[in-house]
Write a protein that holds these residues in place. Sequence first.
Motif, PDB file in Angstrom:
ATOM      1  N   THR A 177       0.814  -1.225   0.000  1.00 33.13           N
ATOM      2  CA  THR A 177       0.000   0.000   0.000  1.00 33.13           C
ATOM      3  C   THR A 177       0.843   1.268   0.000  1.00 33.13           C
ATOM      4  O   THR A 177       0.297   2.368   0.063  1.00 33.13           O
ATOM      5  CB  THR A 177      -0.911   0.020   1.239  1.00 33.13           C
ATOM      6  N   ASN A 178       2.160   1.123  -0.061  1.00 33.34           N
ATOM      7  CA  ASN A 178       3.043   2.288   0.052  1.00 33.34           C
ATOM      8  C   ASN A 178       3.802   2.573  -1.243  1.00 33.34           C
ATOM      9  O   ASN A 178       4.910   3.101  -1.219  1.00 33.34           O
ATOM     10  CB  ASN A 178       4.044   2.077   1.193  1.00 33.34           C
ATOM     11  N   THR A 206     -10.697   3.113 -10.042  1.00 33.52           N
ATOM     12  CA  THR A 206      -9.317   2.620 -10.009  1.00 33.52           C
ATOM     13  C   THR A 206      -8.334   3.743  -9.777  1.00 33.52           C
ATOM     14  O   THR A 206      -7.377   3.619  -8.987  1.00 33.52           O
ATOM     15  CB  THR A 206      -8.968   1.912 -11.337  1.00 33.52           C
ATOM     16  N   TRP A 207      -8.553   4.864 -10.445  1.00 29.13           N
ATOM     17  CA  TRP A 207      -7.574   5.948 -10.390  1.00 29.13           C
ATOM     18  C   TRP A 207      -7.552   6.665  -9.042  1.00 29.13           C
ATOM     19  O   TRP A 207      -6.626   7.429  -8.768  1.00 29.13           O
ATOM     20  CB  TRP A 207      -7.833   6.937 -11.516  1.00 29.13           C
ATOM     21  N   LYS A 208      -8.545   6.408  -8.212  1.00 32.12           N
ATOM     22  CA  LYS A 208      -8.538   6.964  -6.856  1.00 32.12           C
ATOM     23  C   LYS A 208      -7.851   6.025  -5.865  1.00 32.12           C
ATOM     24  O   LYS A 208      -7.642   6.387  -4.703  1.00 32.12           O
ATOM     25  CB  LYS A 208      -9.975   7.249  -6.396  1.00 32.12           C
ATOM     26  N   LEU A 209      -7.507   4.828  -6.328  1.00 32.57           N
ATOM     27  CA  LEU A 209      -6.907   3.822  -5.449  1.00 32.57           C
ATOM     28  C   LEU A 209      -5.440   3.572  -5.770  1.00 32.57           C
ATOM     29  O   LEU A 209      -4.839   2.632  -5.240  1.00 32.57           O
ATOM     30  CB  LEU A 209      -7.695   2.511  -5.569  1.00 32.57           C
ATOM     31  N   ILE A 210      -4.860   4.392  -6.629  1.00 26.72           N
ATOM     32  CA  ILE A 210      -3.467   4.214  -7.027  1.00 26.72           C
ATOM     33  C   ILE A 210      -2.839   5.594  -7.203  1.00 26.72           C
ATOM     34  O   ILE A 210      -3.521   6.547  -7.600  1.00 26.72           O
ATOM     35  CB  ILE A 210      -3.378   3.392  -8.329  1.00 26.72           C
ATOM     36  N   THR A 211      -1.570   5.703  -6.867  1.00 20.28           N
ATOM     37  CA  THR A 211      -0.851   6.977  -7.000  1.00 20.28           C
ATOM     38  C   THR A 211       0.200   6.817  -8.093  1.00 20.28           C
ATOM     39  O   THR A 211       1.089   5.972  -7.985  1.00 20.28           O
ATOM     40  CB  THR A 211      -0.171   7.374  -5.677  1.00 20.28           C
ATOM     41  N   MET A 212       0.098   7.640  -9.144  1.00 22.44           N
ATOM     42  CA  MET A 212       0.937   7.430 -10.320  1.00 22.44           C
ATOM     43  C   MET A 212       1.310   8.764 -10.955  1.00 22.44           C
ATOM     44  O   MET A 212       0.533   9.712 -10.970  1.00 22.44           O
ATOM     45  CB  MET A 212       0.190   6.559 -11.339  1.00 22.44           C
TER      46      MET A 212
END
Length: 288
Positions: free
Chosen positions: A35-36, A84-90
């Motif tokens: 998660t990090n 999906t895009w709120k659950l990943i940092t990219m």
Amino acid sequence: ISRGGGSYPPPVPVFDDQNAYLYGKFIGSRYKSYTNIVWVLGGDINIPIDPSPHISIYRSMAEGVGEGYVGGSRPRWNDFSDPTWKLITMSLHPASGLSSSMAFEQDAWLSFNMIQSGWEHWQKIVPLIERDYTLSPVRPTFMGEGAYEWAQYTYCNMPNHTNDAWGVRLNAYWSTFAGGFGFTYGAETVVHFWPHWKEALTYPGSSEMVHLKNLYESREFTKLVPDIDNSFVPKSSAGNTTDCALVIGTYAIDGSFAFIYDTKGIPFDVDLKKLSARLKAYWMDPST
């Protein structure tokens, strides 16, 4: 996740849209229990990306990472409603003097923008961040790669200059006071693992970054806004970025406090109407 264009000689072609998607899905699935993770595509890539088909390669890779990491069906790069895009940092690491927003500002997978000044584009740090600050959709901007400490090059119009802690502080304070949310420190000796690289881990510039952190944490820094229109530090006294004699300010939206960084110690003016009536002024040595 790199390949597909760069500020260095073009790499051997590796990805197309399909295998970029599959690789992204593989690597996303491999680390889905963590998660990090901050996912960074690219790696010194030129923007606008040339040739333009490489844009779709990065979009396909982002879709693959999103599907593999979060699960579910394949998300679409331009679908802002996909959870999906709120659950990943990219983000994406661009070449020197550029921002990821120059090619991907309208992409849903881009969580935050990243810029690189490198060693040759110090004068672009503030304009790049200020440009990103005014875009829509609104995203924070991060200095992903600044000038390395102990690297030798023409810097601030000083030929064959060995960048020292002062140059590192310039990158860090300009990046954050201009409206960015962070800065990446680097040391040339460590990047190349030259002899004595372990000693380079304690270069002065690296230890001085804690003073910037402490400065921000001493106040409610989320209230800060950048002085984009030079209404706080008037442009007539703000110096310039070309020879690095810049005075840059940032102030709290409620007028409760402000920070000013005077890069070369030149005289400057301040419009106190931006601040509350009761003032206390403090000087800080950013090296100590």
